[in-house]
Design a protein around this motif. Structure first.
Motif, PDB file in Angstrom:
ATOM      1  N   ASP A   8       1.035  -1.058  -0.060  1.00 22.53           N
ATOM      2  CA  ASP A   8       0.057  -0.016   0.070  1.00 22.53           C
ATOM      3  C   ASP A   8       0.769   1.204  -0.160  1.00 22.53           C
ATOM      4  O   ASP A   8       1.859   1.336   0.861  1.00 22.53           O
ATOM      5  N   PHE A   9       0.587   2.209  -1.019  1.00 23.27           N
ATOM      6  CA  PHE A   9       1.510   3.373  -0.887  1.00 23.27           C
ATOM      7  C   PHE A   9       0.548   4.470  -0.645  1.00 23.27           C
ATOM      8  O   PHE A   9      -0.802   4.613  -1.051  1.00 23.27           O
ATOM      9  N   HIS A  10       0.957   5.563   0.050  1.00 24.42           N
ATOM     10  CA  HIS A  10       0.266   6.721   0.328  1.00 24.42           C
ATOM     11  C   HIS A  10       1.070   8.044  -0.146  1.00 24.42           C
ATOM     12  O   HIS A  10       2.183   8.142   0.160  1.00 24.42           O
ATOM     13  N   PHE A  11       0.424   8.846  -0.537  1.00 24.84           N
ATOM     14  CA  PHE A  11       0.837  10.484  -0.814  1.00 24.84           C
ATOM     15  C   PHE A  11       0.231  11.309   0.357  1.00 24.84           C
ATOM     16  O   PHE A  11      -0.932  11.498   0.387  1.00 24.84           O
ATOM     17  N   ASP A  12       1.177  11.469   1.302  1.00 22.23           N
ATOM     18  CA  ASP A  12       0.594  12.594   2.237  1.00 22.23           C
ATOM     19  C   ASP A  12       0.965  13.986   1.726  1.00 22.23           C
ATOM     20  O   ASP A  12       1.982  14.284   1.589  1.00 22.23           O
ATOM     21  N   ILE A  13       0.083  15.188   1.865  1.00 23.56           N
ATOM     22  CA  ILE A  13       0.594  16.562   1.564  1.00 23.56           C
ATOM     23  C   ILE A  13       0.543  17.271   2.776  1.00 23.56           C
ATOM     24  O   ILE A  13      -0.345  17.354   3.557  1.00 23.56           O
ATOM     25  N   LEU A  14       1.437  17.990   2.952  1.00 25.44           N
ATOM     26  CA  LEU A  14       1.502  19.149   3.992  1.00 25.44           C
ATOM     27  C   LEU A  14       1.355  20.358   3.263  1.00 25.44           C
ATOM     28  O   LEU A  14       2.381  21.153   2.945  1.00 25.44           O
ATOM     29  N   PRO A  15       0.159  21.083   3.043  1.00 29.13           N
ATOM     30  CA  PRO A  15       0.206  22.285   2.555  1.00 29.13           C
ATOM     31  C   PRO A  15       0.449  23.393   3.603  1.00 29.13           C
ATOM     32  O   PRO A  15       0.702  23.300   4.540  1.00 29.13           O
ATOM     33  N   ALA A  16       1.324  24.397   2.970  1.00 28.24           N
ATOM     34  CA  ALA A  16       1.948  25.586   3.695  1.00 28.24           C
ATOM     35  C   ALA A  16       1.114  25.946   4.944  1.00 28.24           C
ATOM     36  O   ALA A  16      -0.159  26.265   4.658  1.00 28.24           O
ATOM     37  N   GLY A  17       1.627  25.739   6.182  1.00 31.02           N
ATOM     38  CA  GLY A  17       0.715  26.362   7.285  1.00 31.02           C
ATOM     39  C   GLY A  17      -0.341  25.535   7.722  1.00 31.02           C
ATOM     40  O   GLY A  17      -1.342  26.104   8.140  1.00 31.02           O
ATOM     41  N   SER A  18      -0.465  24.368   7.427  1.00 26.13           N
ATOM     42  CA  SER A  18      -1.723  23.398   7.459  1.00 26.13           C
ATOM     43  C   SER A  18      -1.105  21.984   7.969  1.00 26.13           C
ATOM     44  O   SER A  18      -0.023  21.698   8.281  1.00 26.13           O
ATOM     45  N   VAL A  19      -2.222  21.164   8.465  1.00 29.38           N
ATOM     46  CA  VAL A  19      -1.909  19.807   8.868  1.00 29.38           C
ATOM     47  C   VAL A  19      -1.678  19.071   7.770  1.00 29.38           C
ATOM     48  O   VAL A  19      -2.488  19.150   6.647  1.00 29.38           O
ATOM     49  N   THR A  20      -1.128  17.718   7.972  1.00 31.12           N
ATOM     50  CA  THR A  20      -0.761  16.578   6.937  1.00 31.12           C
ATOM     51  C   THR A  20      -2.288  15.970   6.579  1.00 31.12           C
ATOM     52  O   THR A  20      -3.017  15.657   7.553  1.00 31.12           O
ATOM     53  N   GLU A  21      -2.501  16.100   5.431  1.00 34.71           N
ATOM     54  CA  GLU A  21      -3.648  15.179   4.990  1.00 34.71           C
ATOM     55  C   GLU A  21      -3.353  14.054   3.962  1.00 34.71           C
ATOM     56  O   GLU A  21      -2.223  14.188   3.085  1.00 34.71           O
ATOM     57  N   ARG A  22      -4.110  12.784   4.029  1.00 36.91           N
ATOM     58  CA  ARG A  22      -3.857  11.921   3.000  1.00 36.91           C
ATOM     59  C   ARG A  22      -4.334  12.280   1.674  1.00 36.91           C
ATOM     60  O   ARG A  22      -5.693  12.338   1.820  1.00 36.91           O
ATOM     61  N   ALA A  23      -3.666  12.293   0.724  1.00 35.71           N
ATOM     62  CA  ALA A  23      -4.140  12.933  -0.665  1.00 35.71           C
ATOM     63  C   ALA A  23      -4.559  11.365  -1.368  1.00 35.71           C
ATOM     64  O   ALA A  23      -5.692  11.493  -1.934  1.00 35.71           O
ATOM     65  N   VAL A  24      -3.671  10.558  -1.560  1.00 31.68           N
ATOM     66  CA  VAL A  24      -3.967   9.335  -2.376  1.00 31.68           C
ATOM     67  C   VAL A  24      -3.378   8.237  -1.716  1.00 31.68           C
ATOM     68  O   VAL A  24      -2.141   8.378  -1.169  1.00 31.68           O
ATOM     69  N   SER A  25      -4.289   7.144  -1.706  1.00 34.57           N
ATOM     70  CA  SER A  25      -3.847   5.751  -1.353  1.00 34.57           C
ATOM     71  C   SER A  25      -3.963   4.694  -2.382  1.00 34.57           C
ATOM     72  O   SER A  25      -4.920   4.861  -3.074  1.00 34.57           O
ATOM     73  N   PHE A  26      -2.899   3.811  -2.770  1.00 27.50           N
ATOM     74  CA  PHE A  26      -3.196   2.926  -3.926  1.00 27.50           C
ATOM     75  C   PHE A  26      -2.388   1.670  -3.441  1.00 27.50           C
ATOM     76  O   PHE A  26      -1.420   1.793  -2.608  1.00 27.50           O
ATOM     77  N   THR A  27      -2.899   0.509  -3.920  1.00 28.37           N
ATOM     78  CA  THR A  27      -2.100  -0.713  -3.703  1.00 28.37           C
ATOM     79  C   THR A  27      -1.613  -1.031  -5.016  1.00 28.37           C
ATOM     80  O   THR A  27      -2.140  -1.079  -6.021  1.00 28.37           O
ATOM     81  N   TYR A  28      -0.258  -1.475  -4.974  1.00 27.44           N
ATOM     82  CA  TYR A  28       0.610  -1.716  -6.006  1.00 27.44           C
ATOM     83  C   TYR A  28       1.416  -3.039  -5.993  1.00 27.44           C
ATOM     84  O   TYR A  28       2.095  -3.222  -4.902  1.00 27.44           O
ATOM     85  N   GLU A  29       1.625  -4.078  -6.983  1.00 23.75           N
ATOM     86  CA  GLU A  29       2.543  -5.050  -6.803  1.00 23.75           C
ATOM     87  C   GLU A  29       3.624  -4.734  -7.465  1.00 23.75           C
ATOM     88  O   GLU A  29       3.810  -4.343  -8.598  1.00 23.75           O
ATOM     89  N   LEU A  30       4.778  -4.618  -6.906  1.00 29.16           N
ATOM     90  CA  LEU A  30       6.260  -4.510  -7.329  1.00 29.16           C
ATOM     91  C   LEU A  30       6.743  -5.668  -7.691  1.00 29.16           C
ATOM     92  O   LEU A  30       6.686  -6.738  -6.970  1.00 29.16           O
ATOM     93  N   VAL A  31       7.167  -5.844  -9.053  1.00 27.36           N
ATOM     94  CA  VAL A  31       7.401  -7.209  -9.687  1.00 27.36           C
ATOM     95  C   VAL A  31       8.950  -7.370  -9.899  1.00 27.36           C
ATOM     96  O   VAL A  31       9.494  -6.259 -10.492  1.00 27.36           O
ATOM     97  N   SER A  32       9.672  -8.452  -9.611  1.00 30.44           N
ATOM     98  CA  SER A  32      11.024  -8.541  -9.873  1.00 30.44           C
ATOM     99  C   SER A  32      11.228  -8.308 -11.254  1.00 30.44           C
ATOM    100  O   SER A  32      10.800  -8.605 -12.101  1.00 30.44           O
ATOM    101  N   GLY A  33      12.412  -7.651 -11.646  1.00 28.61           N
ATOM    102  CA  GLY A  33      12.759  -7.339 -13.179  1.00 28.61           C
ATOM    103  C   GLY A  33      12.280  -6.045 -13.606  1.00 28.61           C
ATOM    104  O   GLY A  33      12.366  -5.884 -14.824  1.00 28.61           O
ATOM    105  N   THR A  34      11.548  -5.154 -13.024  1.00 29.41           N
ATOM    106  CA  THR A  34      10.831  -4.213 -13.279  1.00 29.41           C
ATOM    107  C   THR A  34      11.356  -2.940 -12.528  1.00 29.41           C
ATOM    108  O   THR A  34      11.393  -3.273 -11.126  1.00 29.41           O
ATOM    109  N   ASP A  35      11.681  -1.973 -12.954  1.00 29.46           N
ATOM    110  CA  ASP A  35      11.640  -0.619 -12.231  1.00 29.46           C
ATOM    111  C   ASP A  35      10.562   0.112 -12.288  1.00 29.46           C
ATOM    112  O   ASP A  35       9.738   0.178 -13.180  1.00 29.46           O
TER     113      ASP A  35
END
Length: 144
Positions: free
Chosen positions: A72-99
């Protein structure tokens, strides 16, 4: 129980436990690059599961190495002068032999991720690997 029996039991247990890991191999590593390409967003914290992988300002990138697996990957954003919020979450499979390159971007004002996959590149090779991505639909066709 006699001291010799305890010693024998301890030796047998340690031998048995050490044999449990026999033949086990670590999963192969996968390289993941992260790019912050969302100009209206503040600092983005990229997390794999809940572990911090990178803190990025707009235009910055970072690279990490993970075991090949499903995460599970998450992008948390910290807008200037604000509190962190979770913007995007997604699940992804990382496979050997791939960048992988995971881009934090905006489309139509909506924050989202873009995932690019490429065969793993051998850094000892005499060849170079170049990727080009055109994400400006109002510009039309671009020659590279």
């Amino acid at each position: 129980m006699k001291p010799q029996s305890l010693m024998t039991l301890a030796i047998l247990l340690s031998l048995g436990l050490s044999g449990c890991d026999g033949g086990r191999v670590n999963p192969p590593n996968v390289t993941v690059s992260f790019i912050h390409a969302a100009p209206s967003q503040g600092i983005i914290s990229v997390r794999r599961e809940e572990s911090l992988a990178a803190d990025l300002n707009y235009g910055e990138s970072g690279t990490a190495s993970f075991d090949a697996d499903i995460y599970d990957f998450h992008f948390d954003i910290l807008p200037a002068g604000s509190v962190t919020e979770r913007a995007v979450s997604f699940t992804y499979e990382l496979v050997s032999g791939t960048d992988y390159t995971i881009v934090a971007t905006e489309l139509g004002g909506q924050f989202q991720q873009l995932i690019l996959e490429a065969p793993s590149f051998d850094p000892d090779s005499t060849n170079a690997q170049v990727a080009s991505l055109h994400m400006a639909p109002t510009l039309g066709t671009v020659d590279v």
